[in-house]
Scaffold this motif. Sequence first.
Motif, PDB file in Angstrom:
ATOM      1  N   UNK A 189       0.838  -1.208   0.000  1.00 14.25           N
ATOM      2  CA  UNK A 189       0.000   0.000   0.000  1.00 14.25           C
ATOM      3  C   UNK A 189       0.871   1.256   0.000  1.00 14.25           C
ATOM      4  N   UNK A 190       1.892   1.251   0.842  1.00 10.53           N
ATOM      5  CA  UNK A 190       2.803   2.397   0.918  1.00 10.53           C
ATOM      6  C   UNK A 190       3.519   2.616  -0.418  1.00 10.53           C
ATOM      7  N   UNK A 191       3.963   1.522  -1.035  1.00 13.25           N
ATOM      8  CA  UNK A 191       4.652   1.601  -2.326  1.00 13.25           C
ATOM      9  C   UNK A 191       3.750   2.211  -3.392  1.00 13.25           C
ATOM     10  N   UNK A 192       2.517   1.736  -3.466  1.00 10.98           N
ATOM     11  CA  UNK A 192       1.577   2.226  -4.483  1.00 10.98           C
ATOM     12  C   UNK A 192       1.276   3.709  -4.282  1.00 10.98           C
ATOM     13  N   UNK A 193       1.008   4.114  -3.039  1.00 10.39           N
ATOM     14  CA  UNK A 193       0.726   5.524  -2.743  1.00 10.39           C
ATOM     15  C   UNK A 193       1.923   6.408  -3.072  1.00 10.39           C
ATOM     16  N   UNK A 194       3.133   5.928  -2.742  1.00 14.60           N
ATOM     17  CA  UNK A 194       4.350   6.701  -3.019  1.00 14.60           C
ATOM     18  C   UNK A 194       4.560   6.869  -4.517  1.00 14.60           C
ATOM     19  N   UNK A 195       4.267   5.823  -5.293  1.00 18.01           N
ATOM     20  CA  UNK A 195       4.436   5.896  -6.745  1.00 18.01           C
ATOM     21  C   UNK A 195       3.445   6.878  -7.372  1.00 18.01           C
ATOM     22  N   UNK A 197       2.091   9.437  -5.831  1.00 18.30           N
ATOM     23  CA  UNK A 197       2.506  10.778  -5.404  1.00 18.30           C
ATOM     24  C   UNK A 197       3.681  11.271  -6.239  1.00 18.30           C
ATOM     25  N   UNK A 198       4.648  10.390  -6.483  1.00 21.03           N
ATOM     26  CA  UNK A 198       5.817  10.738  -7.277  1.00 21.03           C
ATOM     27  C   UNK A 198       5.424  11.092  -8.707  1.00 21.03           C
ATOM     28  N   UNK A 202       5.793  14.779 -10.643  1.00 22.24           N
ATOM     29  CA  UNK A 202       6.484  14.909 -11.931  1.00 22.24           C
ATOM     30  C   UNK A 202       5.602  15.609 -12.961  1.00 22.24           C
ATOM     31  N   UNK A 203       4.325  15.235 -12.997  1.00 18.79           N
ATOM     32  CA  UNK A 203       3.389  15.873 -13.930  1.00 18.79           C
ATOM     33  C   UNK A 203       3.191  17.343 -13.581  1.00 18.79           C
ATOM     34  N   UNK A 204       3.188  17.630 -12.281  1.00 13.54           N
ATOM     35  CA  UNK A 204       2.998  19.012 -11.823  1.00 13.54           C
ATOM     36  C   UNK A 204       4.103  19.919 -12.334  1.00 13.54           C
ATOM     37  N   UNK A 205       5.335  19.405 -12.323  1.00 21.12           N
ATOM     38  CA  UNK A 205       6.478  20.207 -12.764  1.00 21.12           C
ATOM     39  C   UNK A 205       6.873  19.899 -14.211  1.00 21.12           C
TER      40      UNK A 205
END
Length: 392
Positions: A189-195, A197-198, A202-205
């Motif tokens: 779950x943590x891995x999926x959420x972190x991916x 978010x990452x 990236x899309x934001x910038x």
Amino acid sequence: MELLNDLKTMLKKNIREYGMFIALFAIMLVFSILSDGVFMSPRNISNLINSMGYIAVLAVGMTLILIIKHIDLSVGYVAGFLGAVAAMLMTSWDLPVLLVIPIILFLGILIGLFNGFMVAKLQLPAFVVSLAGMLIFRGALLQVTAKTGTIIIPNKTFNNIGVGYIPDPVKLLPGFHTLTLVIGALFIVFFILAQFKNRKNKLKYQFEVVPIKIFYIKLVFVSALIAYVTYILSDYNGLSWTVVIVLIVVALYHFLTTKTVLGRHIYAVGGNDEAAKLSGIDVKKVTLFVFSSMSMLAALSGILYTARLQSATVTAGTGFELDAIASAYVGGVSAAGGVGKVTGSIIGALVMASLTSGMNLLNVGASYQYIIRGAILILAVVFDVQTRNKAK
């Protein structure tokens, strides 16, 4: 067809990152077939992961050392010597484990600060400084173990660090370590959420991201891999304390190298130390930190190894530094410096440990094992040079 093309493009662009995963999968598949499934048995996988713990910890520190274009050959015997000191403090001085561990880690930091001072302040070559350290701590280890040759450690609390497993207070599924399954699920779950978010950042910038279909394939593949390993471990004794310690170390250093100013400075120094100086980075302080961090992790490695053997021996630490360096290079650290990931080095350590375990199962002679491992290291460096040349 479009999905296949996207997958090929992604692999070409990220071959350094994904190549080691492909290599690990291939190694496990081959040895599983050749050993009639014994290689992938819960017992063997658990032993394999636990046995690589002390090298994995060293590989984390060595990653930072290699990133800033230095080397530390002393870490093997630093680990062996400090492991022997820990044994002596518990057996001869009757000190409690909760006091011994911070003392050993502090001694590791002091050793690293000395090495860093010689390299950063006095401008001595790291190779020479660490080679001298290797000889000094080899002699120190022999001196500490001179009376008996082996110091037996009867302290169960300390030994559990190397051979113990986390308790399972839940015990919901008969035959399985339930807490391990829960931890694995939370990790996924943590891995999926972190991916996610990452990717969002990236899309934001307006950074380049992989196509959404490939992104989902990656999530499913990695999640399935974590789930499978968790299942295998839970079918045996669950997560060991060694694995828990390694995961904590990897998480801390991954955060340090990817989310902090210090982490960015380390990569900047490795990329171009002169440019880093001109941009206001204190290269000497960064070097001091990296070397002190390396020796602290060597001290932790010594604790893990000594606890696993439940004794300190005259041969402790022999070849540790070579295994750590090999793990880092196989895991994607560049021979030119400035490139590498802590997580990659852990996969590199797993690749090397899998090779050793598989060859032992197949009764491959020790001489051939060294030759094969050396060839793998050469291939990893050649791969690094070729990919850098193509990038230019």
